[in-house]
Design an enzyme around this catalytic site. Structure first.
Site, PDB file in Angstrom:
ATOM      1  N   THR A 163      -6.755   0.679  -4.462  1.00 44.89           N
ATOM      2  CA  THR A 163      -6.704  -0.054  -3.197  1.00 44.89           C
ATOM      3  C   THR A 163      -5.266   0.045  -2.723  1.00 44.89           C
ATOM      4  O   THR A 163      -4.359  -0.561  -3.296  1.00 44.89           O
ATOM      5  CB  THR A 163      -7.119  -1.526  -3.372  1.00 44.89           C
ATOM      6  OG1 THR A 163      -8.502  -1.573  -3.744  1.00 44.89           O
ATOM      7  CG2 THR A 163      -6.950  -2.297  -2.069  1.00 44.89           C
ATOM      8  N   LYS A 205     -11.933  -1.076   2.996  1.00 42.83           N
ATOM      9  CA  LYS A 205     -11.641  -2.004   1.898  1.00 42.83           C
ATOM     10  C   LYS A 205     -10.866  -3.213   2.426  1.00 42.83           C
ATOM     11  O   LYS A 205     -11.066  -4.345   1.964  1.00 42.83           O
ATOM     12  CB  LYS A 205     -10.839  -1.290   0.806  1.00 42.83           C
ATOM     13  CG  LYS A 205     -10.444  -2.189  -0.382  1.00 42.83           C
ATOM     14  CD  LYS A 205     -11.660  -2.738  -1.123  1.00 42.83           C
ATOM     15  CE  LYS A 205     -11.252  -3.706  -2.242  1.00 42.83           C
ATOM     16  NZ  LYS A 205     -10.686  -3.025  -3.428  1.00 42.83           N
ATOM     17  N   LYS A 240      -1.883  -8.853  -3.214  1.00 45.68           N
ATOM     18  CA  LYS A 240      -1.450  -7.472  -2.927  1.00 45.68           C
ATOM     19  C   LYS A 240      -2.335  -6.864  -1.857  1.00 45.68           C
ATOM     20  O   LYS A 240      -1.863  -6.277  -0.883  1.00 45.68           O
ATOM     21  CB  LYS A 240      -1.493  -6.642  -4.211  1.00 45.68           C
ATOM     22  CG  LYS A 240      -0.985  -5.201  -4.061  1.00 45.68           C
ATOM     23  CD  LYS A 240      -2.080  -4.187  -3.775  1.00 45.68           C
ATOM     24  CE  LYS A 240      -2.946  -3.929  -4.979  1.00 45.68           C
ATOM     25  NZ  LYS A 240      -3.913  -2.810  -4.743  1.00 45.68           N
TER      26      LYS A 240
END
Length: 289
Positions: A98, A173, A241
């Site tokens: 990711t 995502k 994050k």
């Protein structure tokens, strides 16, 4: 059967690489920053290890990767010992990290220039999804690159789809994480309110989960949230994050994400409570402190 390398054997990568052997029947070589973990994996799954990303990538048809962030990704792809230096022409690099859409486009351009293909393919489903081989994989790249990679990805995916050109997987995502952040905060507030109202939580969830409020988070997290158990699943620091990537992209594309920014701040409070490694459902703990 394909010759495949897998870079990064964390909580996601370790079982994903295992499925490539056990379910996919592929010949797999792994690389990990900690060689002992790569050795352990190789002994368990009868695979091979490599000392560098470049060595792992040499001669492979596909190189899969799942590391921490943009910097980690650049570290294993670019440079003298990076995977890109070892990849043969016509091969495909599939990145399950990711990361930002920006780095996906950067690596896609580098791959194209070097004569191989790149697919950004972040995943959703957490550690359990990786271990059970039922991840959702969101892909960006050319139709040709995706068509070749999809049968290999199928070893650990329940859902896999091409969403557009390079970077589209990462952008999707981001949408996923934005939605989850809002859902978990809403669920936390709902459970908190129900407790303060003296309601039986199990009965409330049993009832409302059959209606419009139903969600994966509700069905899979309410029991542990109600019990104050947060020592499993996707960690708060990882979610922060991911949300930082979402917020940075929003600044670039002009999207307004007020709820996402607020939930990110709530997670920062959870971190200050000592919950850096707690599951993301720990937003409830902040309300109950």
């Amino acid at each position: 059967m394909a010759k495949v390398a897998f870079l990064g054997l964390g909580v996601m990568g370790y079982p994903m690489a295992g499925h490539l052997v056990a379910k996919g029947g592929h010949e797999v070589t792994v690389y990990n920053r900690t060689p002992a973990k790569a050795k352990q994996w190789a002994e368990k799954f009868k695979g091979k290890t490599a000392a560098t990303p470049k060595a792992a990538a040499e001669g492979q048809d596909f190189v899969m990767c799942c590391v921490g962030n943009d910097n980690d990704l650049r570290a294993v792809t670019i440079g003298a010992d990076g995977a890109f230096a070892g990849m043969k022409k016509g091969a495909t690099f599939v990145d399950h990290t990711t990361a930002s859409a920006e780095v996906a486009r950067e690596l896609d351009a580098a791959a194209t220039k070097a004569g191989f293909q790149f697919v950004d393919a972040p995943v959703s489903g957490g550690q359990a999804g990786a271990e059970n081989g039922v991840l959702t994989v969101m892909c960006g790249g050319s139709k040709e690159a995706y068509a070749g990679a999809e049968p290999v990805i199928a070893a650990y995916a329940r859902m896999c789809k091409l969403l557009g050109p390079a970077g589209s997987g990462q952008l999707t995502k981001m949408v996923n994480q934005i939605c989850i952040a809002g859902l978990v905060q809403g669920l936390s507030e709902g459970i908190h309110f129900a407790k303060k109202s003296g309601l039986d939580i199990a009965s409330v969830i049993e009832t409302i989960s059959k209606g419009a409020a139903q969600s994966w988070q509700m069905e899979n997290r309410y029991k542990t949230m109600n019990e104050g158990k947060y020592d499993f699943g996707f960690a708060v620091e990882w979610m922060r994050k991911d949300l930082s990537i979402c917020l940075a992209e929003a600044r670039r594309n002009g999207a307004h994400l007020p709820a996402t920014a607020l939930v990110d701040q709530f997670y920062s409070e959870v971190e200050k409570m000592g919950g850096k490694r707690w599951d993301t459902s720990s937003l409830l703990a902040r309300l109950e402190k």
